[in-house]
Scaffold this motif. Sequence first.
Motif, PDB file in Angstrom:
ATOM      1  N   HIS A  32      45.516  31.708  32.487  1.00 23.69           N
ATOM      2  CA  HIS A  32      45.605  33.208  31.884  1.00 23.69           C
ATOM      3  C   HIS A  32      44.216  33.501  31.925  1.00 23.69           C
ATOM      4  CE1 HIS A  32      49.837  32.573  29.685  1.00 23.69           C
ATOM      5  NE2 HIS A  32      49.786  33.330  30.907  1.00 23.69           N
ATOM      6  N   ALA A  36      43.059  36.912  33.979  1.00 24.15           N
ATOM      7  CA  ALA A  36      42.388  37.920  33.361  1.00 24.15           C
ATOM      8  C   ALA A  36      41.111  38.285  34.322  1.00 24.15           C
ATOM      9  CB  ALA A  36      41.941  37.657  31.976  1.00 24.15           C
ATOM     10  N   TYR A  37      40.311  37.674  34.926  1.00 22.55           N
ATOM     11  CA  TYR A  37      39.065  37.934  35.603  1.00 22.55           C
ATOM     12  C   TYR A  37      39.358  38.322  37.058  1.00 22.55           C
ATOM     13  CZ  TYR A  37      36.501  36.854  31.551  1.00 22.55           C
ATOM     14  OH  TYR A  37      35.701  36.804  30.415  1.00 22.55           O
ATOM     15  N   TYR A  59      33.091  35.245  32.678  1.00 23.65           N
ATOM     16  CA  TYR A  59      34.109  34.291  33.126  1.00 23.65           C
ATOM     17  C   TYR A  59      33.733  32.684  32.838  1.00 23.65           C
ATOM     18  CZ  TYR A  59      37.083  31.449  36.357  1.00 23.65           C
ATOM     19  OH  TYR A  59      37.827  30.417  36.904  1.00 23.65           O
TER      20      TYR A  59
END
Length: 80
Positions: A32, A36-37, A59
């Motif tokens: 996840h 997300a990045y 990150y």
Amino acid sequence: MSYLFREHGIDAMDAVNFVGFGRSARLSLVTHVAAAYLPAITPELVKEGSHGAVIDPAYAEAMKAACEELYELDKERLNR
């Protein structure tokens, strides 16, 4: 896998087998963060590429925290 090997001295093949074959308690903690990045996959991205975009510097910290959280959940099984 690399985190387990570098940060906790888990044998490289054990780390590969553990993560690669989904033996982790909640591998989604890490996936996840990675997702997300990542940029949204759009037709334009596929056709034109990222134009040299760089990943958000946050990150690395977020991923390390997720890996550590996952290690804490899995450490009993990993250190047998």
